[in-house]
Design a protein around this motif. Structure first.
Motif, PDB file in Angstrom:
ATOM      1  N   THR A  46       0.833  -1.205   0.000  1.00 21.79           N
ATOM      2  CA  THR A  46       0.000   0.000   0.000  1.00 21.79           C
ATOM      3  C   THR A  46       0.868   1.256   0.000  1.00 21.79           C
ATOM      4  OG1 THR A  46      -0.253  -0.062   2.406  1.00 21.79           O
ATOM      5  CG2 THR A  46      -1.995  -1.085   1.086  1.00 21.79           C
ATOM      6  N   GLY A  47       2.033   1.197   0.620  1.00 19.13           N
ATOM      7  CA  GLY A  47       2.935   2.337   0.593  1.00 19.13           C
ATOM      8  C   GLY A  47       3.571   2.536  -0.765  1.00 19.13           C
ATOM      9  N   LEU A  48       3.976   1.460  -1.404  1.00 22.23           N
ATOM     10  CA  LEU A  48       4.603   1.563  -2.724  1.00 22.23           C
ATOM     11  C   LEU A  48       3.611   1.968  -3.803  1.00 22.23           C
ATOM     12  CD1 LEU A  48       6.964  -1.556  -2.671  1.00 22.23           C
ATOM     13  CD2 LEU A  48       7.610   0.850  -2.467  1.00 22.23           C
ATOM     14  N   LEU A  49       2.368   1.527  -3.688  1.00 22.51           N
ATOM     15  CA  LEU A  49       1.355   1.841  -4.690  1.00 22.51           C
ATOM     16  C   LEU A  49       0.603   3.141  -4.400  1.00 22.51           C
ATOM     17  CD1 LEU A  49      -0.123  -1.742  -5.209  1.00 22.51           C
ATOM     18  CD2 LEU A  49       1.496  -0.525  -6.670  1.00 22.51           C
ATOM     19  N   SER A  50       0.799   3.703  -3.216  1.00 23.74           N
ATOM     20  CA  SER A  50       0.139   4.950  -2.786  1.00 23.74           C
ATOM     21  C   SER A  50      -1.380   4.853  -2.786  1.00 23.74           C
ATOM     22  CB  SER A  50       0.561   6.126  -3.664  1.00 23.74           C
ATOM     23  OG  SER A  50       1.931   6.355  -3.533  1.00 23.74           O
ATOM     24  N   THR A  51      -1.887   3.678  -2.581  1.00 27.75           N
ATOM     25  CA  THR A  51      -3.326   3.499  -2.494  1.00 27.75           C
ATOM     26  C   THR A  51      -3.649   2.458  -1.436  1.00 27.75           C
ATOM     27  OG1 THR A  51      -5.341   3.046  -3.733  1.00 27.75           O
ATOM     28  CG2 THR A  51      -3.411   1.780  -4.350  1.00 27.75           C
ATOM     29  N   CYS A  52      -4.740   2.699  -0.720  1.00 29.61           N
ATOM     30  CA  CYS A  52      -5.157   1.788   0.335  1.00 29.61           C
ATOM     31  C   CYS A  52      -6.628   1.433   0.116  1.00 29.61           C
ATOM     32  CB  CYS A  52      -4.961   2.441   1.696  1.00 29.61           C
ATOM     33  SG  CYS A  52      -5.499   1.420   3.084  1.00 29.61           S
ATOM     34  N   PRO A  53      -6.933   0.167  -0.113  1.00 25.26           N
ATOM     35  CA  PRO A  53      -8.326  -0.228  -0.330  1.00 25.26           C
ATOM     36  C   PRO A  53      -9.230   0.102   0.865  1.00 25.26           C
ATOM     37  CG  PRO A  53      -6.849  -1.989  -0.993  1.00 25.26           C
ATOM     38  CD  PRO A  53      -6.012  -0.955  -0.317  1.00 25.26           C
ATOM     39  N   ALA A  54      -8.721  -0.008   2.068  1.00 24.86           N
ATOM     40  CA  ALA A  54      -9.531   0.318   3.245  1.00 24.86           C
ATOM     41  C   ALA A  54      -9.863   1.811   3.277  1.00 24.86           C
ATOM     42  CB  ALA A  54      -8.795  -0.084   4.521  1.00 24.86           C
ATOM     43  N   TYR A  55      -8.907   2.649   2.918  1.00 26.97           N
ATOM     44  CA  TYR A  55      -9.166   4.085   2.829  1.00 26.97           C
ATOM     45  C   TYR A  55     -10.238   4.374   1.785  1.00 26.97           C
ATOM     46  CZ  TYR A  55      -5.172   5.687   5.684  1.00 26.97           C
ATOM     47  OH  TYR A  55      -4.296   5.972   6.698  1.00 26.97           O
ATOM     48  N   SER A  56     -10.187   3.680   0.677  1.00 23.84           N
ATOM     49  CA  SER A  56     -11.182   3.878  -0.379  1.00 23.84           C
ATOM     50  C   SER A  56     -12.583   3.518   0.109  1.00 23.84           C
ATOM     51  CB  SER A  56     -10.836   3.032  -1.608  1.00 23.84           C
ATOM     52  OG  SER A  56      -9.624   3.452  -2.171  1.00 23.84           O
ATOM     53  N   LEU A  57     -12.697   2.407   0.809  1.00 22.85           N
ATOM     54  CA  LEU A  57     -14.000   1.989   1.332  1.00 22.85           C
ATOM     55  C   LEU A  57     -14.551   2.974   2.354  1.00 22.85           C
ATOM     56  CD1 LEU A  57     -13.472  -1.845   1.781  1.00 22.85           C
ATOM     57  CD2 LEU A  57     -14.932  -0.707   0.112  1.00 22.85           C
ATOM     58  N   LEU A  58     -13.671   3.547   3.169  1.00 23.61           N
ATOM     59  CA  LEU A  58     -14.093   4.465   4.216  1.00 23.61           C
ATOM     60  C   LEU A  58     -14.141   5.921   3.764  1.00 23.61           C
ATOM     61  CD1 LEU A  58     -12.075   2.880   7.154  1.00 23.61           C
ATOM     62  CD2 LEU A  58     -14.518   2.628   6.690  1.00 23.61           C
ATOM     63  N   GLY A  59     -13.679   6.192   2.561  1.00 29.63           N
ATOM     64  CA  GLY A  59     -13.682   7.560   2.049  1.00 29.63           C
ATOM     65  C   GLY A  59     -12.616   8.448   2.677  1.00 29.63           C
ATOM     66  N   ILE A  60     -11.516   7.855   3.093  1.00 34.86           N
ATOM     67  CA  ILE A  60     -10.427   8.583   3.745  1.00 34.86           C
ATOM     68  C   ILE A  60      -9.322   8.833   2.729  1.00 34.86           C
ATOM     69  CG2 ILE A  60      -8.664   8.458   5.551  1.00 34.86           C
ATOM     70  CD1 ILE A  60     -10.530   6.562   7.058  1.00 34.86           C
ATOM     71  N   SER A  61      -8.658   9.991   2.853  1.00 33.93           N
ATOM     72  CA  SER A  61      -7.505  10.272   2.041  1.00 33.93           C
ATOM     73  C   SER A  61      -6.521  11.101   2.874  1.00 33.93           C
ATOM     74  CB  SER A  61      -7.891  11.046   0.783  1.00 33.93           C
ATOM     75  OG  SER A  61      -6.730  11.375   0.038  1.00 33.93           O
ATOM     76  N   THR A  62      -5.254  10.716   2.878  1.00 35.96           N
ATOM     77  CA  THR A  62      -4.241  11.487   3.610  1.00 35.96           C
ATOM     78  C   THR A  62      -3.408  12.329   2.647  1.00 35.96           C
ATOM     79  OG1 THR A  62      -2.722   9.594   3.547  1.00 35.96           O
ATOM     80  CG2 THR A  62      -4.097   9.824   5.503  1.00 35.96           C
ATOM     81  N   CYS A  63      -3.808  12.361   1.374  1.00 36.98           N
ATOM     82  CA  CYS A  63      -3.116  13.202   0.389  1.00 36.98           C
ATOM     83  C   CYS A  63      -3.574  14.644   0.550  1.00 36.98           C
ATOM     84  CB  CYS A  63      -3.455  12.753  -1.036  1.00 36.98           C
ATOM     85  SG  CYS A  63      -2.747  11.186  -1.486  1.00 36.98           S
TER      86      CYS A  63
END
Length: 67
Positions: A46-63
């Motif tokens: 998730t760090g190398l791809l800069s995407t987190c499936p759990a963040y997507s499901l919860l609508g969270i973004s740290t960008c």
């Protein structure tokens, strides 16, 4: 493919934690905890791809938002 939702600091932490867990596999002499390296794969990816499936499901973004 996936929308970027992992910010810079979050990304660095994920990569460091993932690598630490994976490297612990090679440094650990106690076989009881060797399965922990498998847990290191998820934060590393998730760090190398800069995407987190759990963040997507919860609508969270740290960008940071561009504005």
């Amino acid at each position: 493919m996936f929308q970027t939702n992992v910010g810079t600091i979050d990304r660095i932490v994920r990569i460091v934690v993932g690598l630490a867990l994976i490297l612990g596999f090679f440094l650990d002499t106690d076989a009881r905890y060797r399965w922990l390296y498998l847990l290191g794969i998820l934060p590393l990816l998730t760090g190398l791809l800069s995407t987190c499936p759990a963040y997507s499901l919860l609508g969270i973004s740290t960008c940071r938002t561009r504005g």
